[in-house]
Design a protein around this motif. Structure first.
Motif, PDB file in Angstrom:
ATOM      1  N   GLY A   1       0.799  -1.226   0.000  1.00 35.89           N
ATOM      2  CA  GLY A   1       0.000   0.000   0.000  1.00 35.89           C
ATOM      3  C   GLY A   1       0.828   1.271   0.000  1.00 35.89           C
ATOM      4  N   ASN A   2       2.160   1.142  -0.069  1.00 37.36           N
ATOM      5  CA  ASN A   2       3.033   2.313  -0.125  1.00 37.36           C
ATOM      6  C   ASN A   2       2.892   2.996  -1.484  1.00 37.36           C
ATOM      7  OD1 ASN A   2       5.049   4.170   0.486  1.00 37.36           O
ATOM      8  ND2 ASN A   2       6.720   2.769   0.033  1.00 37.36           N
ATOM      9  N   LEU A   3       3.316   4.258  -1.553  1.00 38.11           N
ATOM     10  CA  LEU A   3       3.330   4.960  -2.830  1.00 38.11           C
ATOM     11  C   LEU A   3       4.374   4.318  -3.734  1.00 38.11           C
ATOM     12  CD1 LEU A   3       3.135   8.677  -1.659  1.00 38.11           C
ATOM     13  CD2 LEU A   3       1.279   7.235  -2.495  1.00 38.11           C
ATOM     14  N   SER A   4       4.037   4.201  -5.010  1.00 33.89           N
ATOM     15  CA  SER A   4       4.935   3.534  -5.946  1.00 33.89           C
ATOM     16  C   SER A   4       4.710   4.080  -7.345  1.00 33.89           C
ATOM     17  CB  SER A   4       4.670   2.020  -5.924  1.00 33.89           C
ATOM     18  OG  SER A   4       5.502   1.347  -6.825  1.00 33.89           O
TER      19      SER A   4
ATOM     20  N   ARG B   1       9.581  -0.085  -4.298  1.00 41.61           N
ATOM     21  CA  ARG B   1      10.997  -0.462  -4.240  1.00 41.61           C
ATOM     22  C   ARG B   1      11.324  -1.235  -2.962  1.00 41.61           C
ATOM     23  NH1 ARG B   1      13.435   2.748  -0.682  1.00 41.61           N
ATOM     24  NH2 ARG B   1      12.466   4.731  -0.161  1.00 41.61           N
ATOM     25  N   ILE B   2      10.605  -0.975  -1.871  1.00 44.11           N
ATOM     26  CA  ILE B   2      10.881  -1.683  -0.611  1.00 44.11           C
ATOM     27  C   ILE B   2      10.424  -3.137  -0.714  1.00 44.11           C
ATOM     28  CG2 ILE B   2      10.355  -1.784   1.862  1.00 44.11           C
ATOM     29  CD1 ILE B   2      10.191   1.306   1.794  1.00 44.11           C
ATOM     30  N   CYS B   3       9.223  -3.354  -1.210  1.00 44.56           N
ATOM     31  CA  CYS B   3       8.729  -4.728  -1.369  1.00 44.56           C
ATOM     32  C   CYS B   3       9.562  -5.502  -2.386  1.00 44.56           C
ATOM     33  CB  CYS B   3       7.258  -4.728  -1.787  1.00 44.56           C
ATOM     34  SG  CYS B   3       6.132  -4.291  -0.453  1.00 44.56           S
ATOM     35  N   ALA B   4      10.090  -4.815  -3.380  1.00 41.91           N
ATOM     36  CA  ALA B   4      10.878  -5.468  -4.430  1.00 41.91           C
ATOM     37  C   ALA B   4      12.312  -5.766  -3.992  1.00 41.91           C
ATOM     38  CB  ALA B   4      10.902  -4.595  -5.680  1.00 41.91           C
ATOM     39  N   ASP B   5      12.745  -5.152  -2.892  1.00 38.94           N
ATOM     40  CA  ASP B   5      14.121  -5.309  -2.423  1.00 38.94           C
ATOM     41  C   ASP B   5      14.298  -6.636  -1.684  1.00 38.94           C
ATOM     42  OD1 ASP B   5      16.664  -5.112  -1.392  1.00 38.94           O
ATOM     43  OD2 ASP B   5      16.395  -3.100  -0.554  1.00 38.94           O
ATOM     44  N   GLU B   6      14.995  -7.579  -2.311  1.00 41.92           N
ATOM     45  CA  GLU B   6      15.174  -8.909  -1.727  1.00 41.92           C
ATOM     46  C   GLU B   6      16.135  -8.908  -0.550  1.00 41.92           C
ATOM     47  OE1 GLU B   6      16.153 -11.692  -4.781  1.00 41.92           O
ATOM     48  OE2 GLU B   6      14.302 -11.307  -5.901  1.00 41.92           O
ATOM     49  N   LYS B   7      16.875  -7.816  -0.353  1.00 41.80           N
ATOM     50  CA  LYS B   7      17.797  -7.726   0.782  1.00 41.80           C
ATOM     51  C   LYS B   7      17.066  -7.390   2.079  1.00 41.80           C
ATOM     52  CE  LYS B   7      21.693  -6.260  -2.068  1.00 41.80           C
ATOM     53  NZ  LYS B   7      22.556  -5.122  -2.450  1.00 41.80           N
ATOM     54  N   ARG B   8      15.827  -6.953   1.953  1.00 39.64           N
ATOM     55  CA  ARG B   8      15.061  -6.595   3.152  1.00 39.64           C
ATOM     56  C   ARG B   8      14.417  -7.838   3.745  1.00 39.64           C
ATOM     57  NH1 ARG B   8      14.188  -0.520   3.305  1.00 39.64           N
ATOM     58  NH2 ARG B   8      13.134  -1.058   5.215  1.00 39.64           N
ATOM     59  N   ASP B   9      14.237  -7.806   5.063  1.00 32.90           N
ATOM     60  CA  ASP B   9      13.712  -8.947   5.809  1.00 32.90           C
ATOM     61  C   ASP B   9      12.183  -9.009   5.697  1.00 32.90           C
ATOM     62  OD1 ASP B   9      13.094 -10.941   7.588  1.00 32.90           O
ATOM     63  OD2 ASP B   9      13.741  -9.849   9.373  1.00 32.90           O
ATOM     64  N   GLY B  10      11.699  -9.917   4.880  1.00 32.15           N
ATOM     65  CA  GLY B  10      10.258 -10.054   4.670  1.00 32.15           C
ATOM     66  C   GLY B  10       9.537 -10.733   5.814  1.00 32.15           C
ATOM     67  N   SER B  11      10.291 -11.243   6.797  1.00 33.49           N
ATOM     68  CA  SER B  11       9.648 -11.925   7.927  1.00 33.49           C
ATOM     69  C   SER B  11       9.160 -10.941   8.988  1.00 33.49           C
ATOM     70  CB  SER B  11      10.606 -12.939   8.566  1.00 33.49           C
ATOM     71  OG  SER B  11      11.671 -12.270   9.224  1.00 33.49           O
ATOM     72  N   THR B  12       9.548  -9.666   8.839  1.00 33.76           N
ATOM     73  CA  THR B  12       9.112  -8.631   9.779  1.00 33.76           C
ATOM     74  C   THR B  12       8.377  -7.544   9.021  1.00 33.76           C
ATOM     75  OG1 THR B  12      11.079  -9.049  11.130  1.00 33.76           O
ATOM     76  CG2 THR B  12       9.869  -7.025  11.583  1.00 33.76           C
ATOM     77  N   ILE B  13       7.151  -7.276   9.441  1.00 33.41           N
ATOM     78  CA  ILE B  13       6.332  -6.243   8.797  1.00 33.41           C
ATOM     79  C   ILE B  13       6.038  -5.146   9.811  1.00 33.41           C
ATOM     80  CG2 ILE B  13       4.096  -5.701   7.768  1.00 33.41           C
ATOM     81  CD1 ILE B  13       4.012  -8.514   6.641  1.00 33.41           C
ATOM     82  N   CYS B  14       6.325  -3.918   9.423  1.00 35.44           N
ATOM     83  CA  CYS B  14       6.029  -2.762  10.256  1.00 35.44           C
ATOM     84  C   CYS B  14       4.755  -2.108   9.722  1.00 35.44           C
ATOM     85  CB  CYS B  14       7.196  -1.770  10.215  1.00 35.44           C
ATOM     86  SG  CYS B  14       6.951  -0.319  11.251  1.00 35.44           S
ATOM     87  N   VAL B  15       3.735  -2.041  10.557  1.00 37.49           N
ATOM     88  CA  VAL B  15       2.434  -1.497  10.160  1.00 37.49           C
ATOM     89  C   VAL B  15       2.373  -0.013  10.517  1.00 37.49           C
ATOM     90  CG1 VAL B  15      -0.065  -1.661  10.467  1.00 37.49           C
ATOM     91  CG2 VAL B  15       1.345  -3.727  10.541  1.00 37.49           C
ATOM     92  N   VAL B  16       2.130   0.821   9.510  1.00 37.77           N
ATOM     93  CA  VAL B  16       2.051   2.272   9.711  1.00 37.77           C
ATOM     94  C   VAL B  16       0.713   2.795   9.202  1.00 37.77           C
ATOM     95  CG1 VAL B  16       4.558   2.621   9.604  1.00 37.77           C
ATOM     96  CG2 VAL B  16       3.211   2.724   7.496  1.00 37.77           C
ATOM     97  N   GLU B  17       0.337   3.969   9.691  1.00 37.73           N
ATOM     98  CA  GLU B  17      -0.921   4.573   9.256  1.00 37.73           C
ATOM     99  C   GLU B  17      -0.823   5.119   7.835  1.00 37.73           C
ATOM    100  OE1 GLU B  17      -2.575   7.428  11.999  1.00 37.73           O
ATOM    101  OE2 GLU B  17      -2.111   6.153  13.728  1.00 37.73           O
ATOM    102  N   ASP B  18       0.306   5.762   7.521  1.00 38.25           N
ATOM    103  CA  ASP B  18       0.446   6.386   6.207  1.00 38.25           C
ATOM    104  C   ASP B  18       1.889   6.379   5.746  1.00 38.25           C
ATOM    105  OD1 ASP B  18       1.769   8.584   7.501  1.00 38.25           O
ATOM    106  OD2 ASP B  18      -0.189   9.425   7.989  1.00 38.25           O
ATOM    107  N   GLU B  19       2.076   6.800   4.499  1.00 37.52           N
ATOM    108  CA  GLU B  19       3.419   6.771   3.912  1.00 37.52           C
ATOM    109  C   GLU B  19       4.362   7.784   4.536  1.00 37.52           C
ATOM    110  OE1 GLU B  19       0.481   9.126   1.838  1.00 37.52           O
ATOM    111  OE2 GLU B  19       0.600   6.953   2.007  1.00 37.52           O
ATOM    112  N   ARG B  20       3.841   8.842   5.159  1.00 38.60           N
ATOM    113  CA  ARG B  20       4.717   9.802   5.833  1.00 38.60           C
ATOM    114  C   ARG B  20       5.423   9.149   7.014  1.00 38.60           C
ATOM    115  NH1 ARG B  20       0.154  13.128   4.628  1.00 38.60           N
ATOM    116  NH2 ARG B  20      -0.651  12.574   6.671  1.00 38.60           N
ATOM    117  N   THR B  21       4.688   8.303   7.749  1.00 38.65           N
ATOM    118  CA  THR B  21       5.302   7.580   8.863  1.00 38.65           C
ATOM    119  C   THR B  21       6.337   6.602   8.331  1.00 38.65           C
ATOM    120  OG1 THR B  21       3.213   7.752  10.078  1.00 38.65           O
ATOM    121  CG2 THR B  21       4.827   6.174  10.906  1.00 38.65           C
ATOM    122  N   LEU B  22       6.012   5.933   7.253  1.00 34.75           N
ATOM    123  CA  LEU B  22       6.951   5.002   6.623  1.00 34.75           C
ATOM    124  C   LEU B  22       8.248   5.729   6.272  1.00 34.75           C
ATOM    125  CD1 LEU B  22       6.107   2.431   3.835  1.00 34.75           C
ATOM    126  CD2 LEU B  22       8.088   3.912   3.628  1.00 34.75           C
ATOM    127  N   MET B  23       8.133   6.892   5.655  1.00 31.21           N
ATOM    128  CA  MET B  23       9.317   7.664   5.259  1.00 31.21           C
ATOM    129  C   MET B  23      10.133   8.094   6.480  1.00 31.21           C
ATOM    130  SD  MET B  23       9.381   7.611   2.064  1.00 31.21           S
ATOM    131  CE  MET B  23       8.335   7.317   0.665  1.00 31.21           C
TER     132      MET B  23
END
Length: 198
Positions: free
Chosen positions: A61-64, A70-92
């Motif tokens: 649901g991030n802006l793309s 790019r974050i979901c597509a990045d295989e170097k990132r740990d997909g076993s941990t998901i951080c739930v945020v209200e909006d993309e500003r918090t994500l940034m």
């Protein structure tokens, strides 16, 4: 004061942006008028391009600018941990801190009866499905420390409980550089509850 119609229309459009007051909208409008024709055209094109080319990632649901961010597509990132945020500003903001290497889930807001925001209007079902699909060990709930944010965190944790995934909440506390004596009771309680071994 009413300005000539084209200027008033521009001010009204800027003022319709959340968080922009009339004075700021007026400053923005006059700034646009002081631009060259080329710069004003480029500014308008940037708005149109953003509206036409930015979409939501079908996974988180991030802006793309494509189906998957790019974050979901990045295989170097740990997909076993998901951080739930209200909006993309918090994500940034979390990304800027560079302390998290997992993936995200953007809810699109928080549960708020006052603002007619019910759980079905958020991307909570998509989060549950991601966990059910497997490969997720921990869900970090990073909603804002507001009444709505807390209500949303509690709701999500209840929904995740039967799935057996570890669910954590961001610790909130005294900011670095602040005096403890100036912190409010809620902040101090959070800081004590979120303490860790050193």
């Amino acid at each position: 004061m009413e300005y000539i119609a084209p200027l008033q229309n521009l001010i009204d459009k800027f003022a319709s942006i959340r968080g922009v007051g009339r004075k700021t909208a007026t400053r923005y409008a006059f700034s646009v008028l002081s631009m060259s024709d080329e710069d004003a055209s480029a500014f308008a094109d940037a708005i149109i391009s953003a509206k036409q080319n930015i979409c939501r990632c079908k996974i988180c649901g991030n802006l793309s600018d494509g189906e998957i961010c790019r974050i979901c597509a990045d295989e170097k990132r740990d997909g076993s941990t998901i951080c739930v945020v209200e909006d993309e500003r918090t994500l940034m903001a979390i990304e800027k801190a560079r302390g998290f290497n997992g993936k995200y889930h953007v809810l699109g807001g928080a549960i708020s009866p006052v603002n007619d925001m019910s759980p079905d209007k958020l991307r909570i079902n998509e989060l549950i499905q991601r966990v059910k699909d497997g490969g997720v060990d921990e869900v970090i709930i990073a909603t804002n420390p507001t009444v709505d944010g807390e209500m949303t965190a509690m709701y999500i944790s209840r929904m995740l409980m039967p799935l057996g995934v570890k669910t954590t909440r961001l610790a909130y506390g005294v900011p670095v550089g602040a005096d403890i004596e100036n912190a409010d009771e809620v902040t101090l309680t959070r800081a004590i509850d979120g303490r860790r071994e050193i």
